[in-house]
Design a protein around this motif. Structure first.
Motif, mmCIF file in Angstrom:
data_model
loop_
_atom_site.group_PDB
_atom_site.id
_atom_site.type_symbol
_atom_site.label_atom_id
_atom_site.label_comp_id
_atom_site.label_asym_id
_atom_site.label_seq_id
_atom_site.Cartn_x
_atom_site.Cartn_y
_atom_site.Cartn_z
ATOM 1 N N ILE A 23 0.833 -1.197 0.000
ATOM 2 C CA ILE A 23 0.000 0.000 0.000
ATOM 3 C C ILE A 23 0.874 1.256 0.000
ATOM 4 N N GLU A 24 0.680 2.090 -0.997
ATOM 5 C CA GLU A 24 1.453 3.329 -1.109
ATOM 6 C C GLU A 24 0.918 4.370 -0.118
ATOM 7 N N GLU A 30 -5.810 8.145 1.118
ATOM 8 C CA GLU A 30 -7.052 8.104 0.331
ATOM 9 C C GLU A 30 -8.068 7.153 0.951
ATOM 10 N N PHE A 31 -7.628 5.943 1.305
ATOM 11 C CA PHE A 31 -8.556 4.957 1.870
ATOM 12 C C PHE A 31 -9.055 5.409 3.240
ATOM 13 N N VAL A 69 -6.820 1.058 7.473
ATOM 14 C CA VAL A 69 -7.640 1.734 6.444
ATOM 15 C C VAL A 69 -8.207 0.749 5.437
ATOM 16 N N LEU A 70 -7.757 -0.505 5.475
ATOM 17 C CA LEU A 70 -8.231 -1.524 4.539
ATOM 18 C C LEU A 70 -9.470 -2.192 5.130
ATOM 19 N N ASP A 75 -11.296 -1.712 -1.297
ATOM 20 C CA ASP A 75 -9.932 -1.425 -0.837
ATOM 21 C C ASP A 75 -8.979 -2.552 -1.228
ATOM 22 N N PHE A 76 -9.344 -3.783 -0.897
ATOM 23 C CA PHE A 76 -8.460 -4.917 -1.155
ATOM 24 C C PHE A 76 -8.305 -5.169 -2.659
#
Length: 345
Positions: A23-24, A30-31, A69-70, A75-76
């Protein structure tokens, strides 16, 4: 040909990558906003500022915070797609991606939903980009055997879409032998098996992973050089090691990239491969790991080619697909290196 150009042109695999760890920073922010998470960092800059780790435990703390945040299928799915599109830019053609359903469970997220999203994201993007690979379900060893067995039952409906079982998370205090039953069950399902061993844990953990868990491949394994008998065995049996050089430096396994032992292991005849582990945290994707190793350790073009070959040899590809990719490597060598050798003759 410059090293960077050769690295880019060679087809490669990635065999050691944790999708949650891909994840960047901008995705994290964002998430968090999209999911209305009460996240401690408001900007990408604030988040990146904490990406300094004293050890694996310190990294794990940041990793877990970012993983909060996931939360949704979107998201995933987006996370998996973004990783694959990014790594394809490095001419990575085959990926074996680790995903830990237990991490989702610990946050109250359905592990089945998360796994299905990762599988769907991988399968759709592989078809889009002409890539091959699969998903490795990772057991978090710090959660113990019983939780690992529970996780295995949760993913049972997806067993035919899963490539392998892995063992990850903090090594020290959780030796591989504790998970023998889990690995026996995975093999009965027809899965391949891998285990983190010999990163922060001692060489004995590598022995246990091989002899008790009977793994097909060792993740990390860099402390093998503390045991000459183990080195000889790994070389003789050609057990693949999925080495993550920049990760090892960021987590203080080695003080700097020029002190890393991957060149020494390669020259001793071990089947070592180069991977990125959790690239946004550790300073680079696959090609950056190749490039920094070549510069700091004096790897020759021929050794870079051998590392690319090793990545396919150590993969879980079927033999026909493996030979196809190896033939592509030989075509690059013929086009790019052989003419140079002839001119210098």
């Amino acid at each position: 040909m410059t090293g960077q150009s050769l690295i880019q042109k060679l087809p490669k695999t990635e065999l050691h990558l944790h999708v949650e760890g891909s994840i960047e920073p901008q995705q994290v922010i964002e998430f968090a906003r999209r999911n209305q998470v009460d996240f401690p960092y408001a900007t990408v800059e604030e988040l990146i500022a904490i990406y300094e780790f004293e050890n694996l435990a310190g990294f794990g703390q940041v990793y877990r915070t970012n993983s909060t945040v996931l939360l949704t299928r979107q998201d995933f799915y987006e996370l998996t797609v973004a990783y694959m599109r990014r790594v394809r830019l490095d001419n990575v053609r085959h990926v074996e991606i680790a995903f830990a359903p237990q991490g989702a469970s610990s946050r109250g997220v359905s592990p089945e939903m998360a796994l299905e999203a990762v599988l769907d994201g991988f399968e759709a993007t592989a078809a889009e980009l002409g890539m091959t690979g699969g998903i490795i379900v990772g057991c978090q060893r710090n959660r113990g055997l019983d939780d690992g067995l529970k996780m295995l039952e949760q993913v049972r409906p997806y067993r035919d879409r899963i490539m392998a079982l892995g063992l990850a998370s903090m090594e020290v205090g959780y030796p591989p032998r504790l998970f023998e039953r889990l690995f026996n069950e995975a093999r009965e399902w027809g899965w391949k098996t891998v285990a983190h061993a010999g990163e922060e844990g001692p060489p004995e953990y590598i022995w246990e992973a091989l002899d008790i868990l009977k793994v097909d491949r060792i993740d990390h394994g860099v402390r093998c050089d503390e045991d000459p008998r183990l080195m000889a065995r790994l070389a003789e049996e050609q057990v693949p090691l999925t080495v993550c050089p920049l990760s090892n430096v960021y987590l203080k396994v080695f003080p700097s990239i020029d002190k890393h032992n991957i060149a020494r292991l390669l020259r001793a005849g071990l089947l070592v491969t180069i991977n990125s582990d959790d690239p946004p945290y550790f300073g680079g994707y696959v090609n950056e790991n190749f490039a920094q190793c070549q510069t700091a350790l004096g790897l020759t073009d021929e050794e870079i080619v051998q590392l690319a070959r090793n990545s396919f040899i150590g993969s879980f590809l079927d033999e026909d697909a493996r030979q196809g990719y190896l033939a592509e490597i030989e075509a690059v060598v013929a086009a790019e290196l052989n003419p140079i050798a002839e001119m210098n003759a």
